[in-house]
Design a protein around this motif. Structure first.
Motif, PDB file in Angstrom:
ATOM      1  N   ALA A  35     -14.898  52.316 -28.340  1.00 12.32           N
ATOM      2  CA  ALA A  35     -14.189  52.564 -29.593  1.00 12.32           C
ATOM      3  C   ALA A  35     -12.703  52.275 -29.439  1.00 12.32           C
ATOM      4  CB  ALA A  35     -14.394  54.000 -30.055  1.00 12.32           C
ATOM      5  N   ALA A  36     -12.150  51.631 -30.469  1.00 17.90           N
ATOM      6  CA  ALA A  36     -10.704  51.410 -30.575  1.00 17.90           C
ATOM      7  C   ALA A  36     -10.223  52.121 -31.827  1.00 17.90           C
ATOM      8  CB  ALA A  36     -10.400  49.917 -30.644  1.00 17.90           C
ATOM      9  N   HIS A  37      -9.233  53.005 -31.676  1.00 14.44           N
ATOM     10  CA  HIS A  37      -8.774  53.836 -32.784  1.00 14.44           C
ATOM     11  C   HIS A  37      -7.438  53.338 -33.331  1.00 14.44           C
ATOM     12  CE1 HIS A  37     -11.882  56.970 -32.096  1.00 14.44           C
ATOM     13  NE2 HIS A  37     -11.757  56.589 -30.841  1.00 14.44           N
ATOM     14  N   GLY A  38      -7.163  53.760 -34.568  1.00 11.33           N
ATOM     15  CA  GLY A  38      -5.951  53.318 -35.240  1.00 11.33           C
ATOM     16  C   GLY A  38      -4.680  53.778 -34.558  1.00 11.33           C
ATOM     17  N   ASN A  39      -4.762  54.845 -33.760  1.00 19.94           N
ATOM     18  CA  ASN A  39      -3.576  55.332 -33.040  1.00 19.94           C
ATOM     19  C   ASN A  39      -3.352  54.611 -31.714  1.00 19.94           C
ATOM     20  OD1 ASN A  39      -5.656  56.339 -31.493  1.00 19.94           O
ATOM     21  ND2 ASN A  39      -5.265  58.494 -31.987  1.00 19.94           N
ATOM     22  N   GLY A  40      -4.170  53.565 -31.437  1.00 19.83           N
ATOM     23  CA  GLY A  40      -3.999  52.775 -30.225  1.00 19.83           C
ATOM     24  C   GLY A  40      -4.883  53.186 -29.071  1.00 19.83           C
ATOM     25  N   ARG A  41      -5.622  54.291 -29.205  1.00 17.99           N
ATOM     26  CA  ARG A  41      -6.476  54.753 -28.121  1.00 17.99           C
ATOM     27  C   ARG A  41      -7.739  53.917 -28.028  1.00 17.99           C
ATOM     28  NH1 ARG A  41     -10.513  58.618 -27.982  1.00 17.99           N
ATOM     29  NH2 ARG A  41     -10.006  59.219 -30.125  1.00 17.99           N
ATOM     30  N   TYR A  73     -10.173  52.117 -20.305  1.00 15.31           N
ATOM     31  CA  TYR A  73      -8.871  51.453 -20.280  1.00 15.31           C
ATOM     32  C   TYR A  73      -7.773  52.507 -20.296  1.00 15.31           C
ATOM     33  CZ  TYR A  73      -4.894  48.563 -21.695  1.00 15.31           C
ATOM     34  OH  TYR A  73      -3.680  47.938 -21.760  1.00 15.31           O
ATOM     35  N   SER A  74      -6.831  52.419 -19.377  1.00 13.82           N
ATOM     36  CA  SER A  74      -5.748  53.385 -19.265  1.00 13.82           C
ATOM     37  C   SER A  74      -4.515  52.894 -20.019  1.00 13.82           C
ATOM     38  CB  SER A  74      -5.400  53.630 -17.794  1.00 13.82           C
ATOM     39  OG  SER A  74      -4.253  54.436 -17.679  1.00 13.82           O
ATOM     40  N   GLU A  75      -4.051  53.713 -20.945  1.00 15.94           N
ATOM     41  CA  GLU A  75      -2.828  53.368 -21.686  1.00 15.94           C
ATOM     42  C   GLU A  75      -1.601  53.427 -20.779  1.00 15.94           C
ATOM     43  OE1 GLU A  75      -2.068  52.380 -24.743  1.00 15.94           O
ATOM     44  OE2 GLU A  75      -4.157  52.205 -25.367  1.00 15.94           O
ATOM     45  N   GLU A  76      -1.628  54.329 -19.790  1.00 14.86           N
ATOM     46  CA  GLU A  76      -0.474  54.496 -18.919  1.00 14.86           C
ATOM     47  C   GLU A  76      -0.302  53.308 -17.978  1.00 14.86           C
ATOM     48  OE1 GLU A  76      -0.784  58.174 -16.881  1.00 14.86           O
ATOM     49  OE2 GLU A  76      -0.716  59.406 -18.706  1.00 14.86           O
ATOM     50  N   LYS A 274      -7.835  59.615 -50.530  1.00 12.49           N
ATOM     51  CA  LYS A 274      -6.963  58.555 -50.028  1.00 12.49           C
ATOM     52  C   LYS A 274      -7.484  58.047 -48.688  1.00 12.49           C
ATOM     53  CE  LYS A 274      -2.767  60.414 -52.209  1.00 12.49           C
ATOM     54  NZ  LYS A 274      -1.383  60.923 -51.968  1.00 12.49           N
ATOM     55  N   VAL A 275      -7.310  56.748 -48.444  1.00 11.26           N
ATOM     56  CA  VAL A 275      -7.747  56.138 -47.193  1.00 11.26           C
ATOM     57  C   VAL A 275      -6.756  56.480 -46.087  1.00 11.26           C
ATOM     58  CG1 VAL A 275      -8.170  53.956 -46.009  1.00 11.26           C
ATOM     59  CG2 VAL A 275      -8.953  54.261 -48.354  1.00 11.26           C
ATOM     60  N   ASN A 276      -7.260  56.944 -44.940  1.00  7.95           N
ATOM     61  CA  ASN A 276      -6.426  57.319 -43.799  1.00  7.95           C
ATOM     62  C   ASN A 276      -6.587  56.262 -42.708  1.00  7.95           C
ATOM     63  OD1 ASN A 276      -5.119  58.453 -41.634  1.00  7.95           O
ATOM     64  ND2 ASN A 276      -6.091  60.460 -41.816  1.00  7.95           N
ATOM     65  N   THR A 277      -5.753  55.237 -42.746  1.00 12.16           N
ATOM     66  CA  THR A 277      -5.880  54.137 -41.786  1.00 12.16           C
ATOM     67  C   THR A 277      -5.468  54.552 -40.376  1.00 12.16           C
ATOM     68  OG1 THR A 277      -3.663  53.366 -42.393  1.00 12.16           O
ATOM     69  CG2 THR A 277      -5.536  52.379 -43.559  1.00 12.16           C
ATOM     70  N   GLY A 278      -4.660  55.605 -40.245  1.00 13.07           N
ATOM     71  CA  GLY A 278      -4.219  56.048 -38.926  1.00 13.07           C
ATOM     72  C   GLY A 278      -5.359  56.547 -38.060  1.00 13.07           C
TER      73      GLY A 278
END
Length: 290
Positions: A35-41, A73-76, A274-278
């Motif tokens: 999964a890839a999320h809108g917050n970049g995770r 995948y590590s964001e750090e 309302k659509v929450n794209t985040g």
């Protein structure tokens, strides 16, 4: 490690029954959900090894386990967890944990009814360790499928929403024969004898459009004589070649939009109409037969 045999004891000298469980002949499947999320995770949200084999003259035994290594995948560090010095961690994939067991057998006669029986035991720790569940499915004339499910608190495999049950439950589910009224209508109802909660589901399918209405009826927490009802509506359209479009709306103004293509799904939450794209996400379900 996957080979074992179970043999039943002869009942009489002239009667001998033998049942063999050969896990070395099991079919193996490795599956997961990225999964890839809108917050970049970005992460691997599900990673499961499933082994199935025949058992008891037409039955099936299934083992599900979590491998000791899961790709991530590590964001750090901005790299995968099996790159560089971490490549040796892949060997931990053979360290299996959280092993769930499920036995299924069709054609079992109970009270004169031909039934499909499933018994499952989940792995979990804590106050509700290793909860079990039993499900019996049969077909009744002029009604359709009738399913009886009994599960312990914390059980997941036979729970409706594929999530751990919050309480013990004994559910009875049955079809509503709406097709006699309209061939495009379907319906079902289920009732929990323990919580006194019920679900009524009505569906309509015509060409490329499917509409589903689910009403959940629950006992009021402060007044046992009062019932609360919450509804969810799903609308799906499959008229686009290879693409599915759907929307879910609840009566509390929450829901989601989703678009599916093969094993990919884009899901965008709806809050207060309302659509929450985040909080949007793109998921990919994959599997490898081994």
């Amino acid at each position: 490690p996957f080979s074992s045999a179970v043999r039943t004891r002869p009942q009489t000298p002239n009667q001998h029954t033998k049942t063999t469980l050969n896990m070395d002949k099991a079919s193996l499947r490795l599956s997961g959900r990225v999964a890839a999320h809108g917050n970049g995770r970005i992460g691997n949200e599900k990673f499961t090894l499933t082994a199935s084999t025949g058992f008891a003259n037409g039955g099936t035994v299934t083992l599900r386990a979590t491998p000791g290594f899961s790709p991530a995948y590590s964001e750090e560090s901005k790299k995968l967890n099996f790159q560089g010095d971490s490549v040796g961690d892949v060997a931990n994939i053979s360290n299996l944990s959280n092993i769930d067991v499920q036995f299924s057998k069709g054609g079992v006669e109970l009270a004169g009814q031909n039934c499909d029986v499933t018994v499952a035991r989940d792995h979990s720790e804590g106050d509700n360790a290793n909860p079990s569940g039993v499900q019996i499915k049969t077909n009744v004339d002029k009604v359709g499928d009738v399913i009886i499910t009994a599960i312990q608190k914390g059980h997941k495999t036979l729970n409706d929403e594929d999530a751990r049950s919050e309480n013990n439950a004994i559910r009875i589910a049955a079809d509503i024969p709406l097709s006699d009224v309209n061939a495009d209508l379907t319906g079902s109802v289920d009732y929990d004898l323990v919580s006194k909660n019920a679900n009524v589901r009505i569906g309509y399918h015509k060409d490329d459009i499917t509409v589903k209405l689910r009403t959940h009826i629950s006992q009021d927490a402060s007044d046992s004589n009062k019932r609360n009802a919450k509804s969810t509506i799903n609308l799906d359209y499959s008229g686009l070649e290879g693409i599915g479009v759907g929307v879910e709306v609840k009566d509390d103004k929450k829901g989601h939009l989703q678009i599916t293509k093969d094993d990919f799904k884009l899901k965008v939450p709806i809050e207060d109409n309302k659509v929450n794209t985040g909080n949007a996400s793109i998921t990919y379900n994959w599997s490898i037969d081994m």
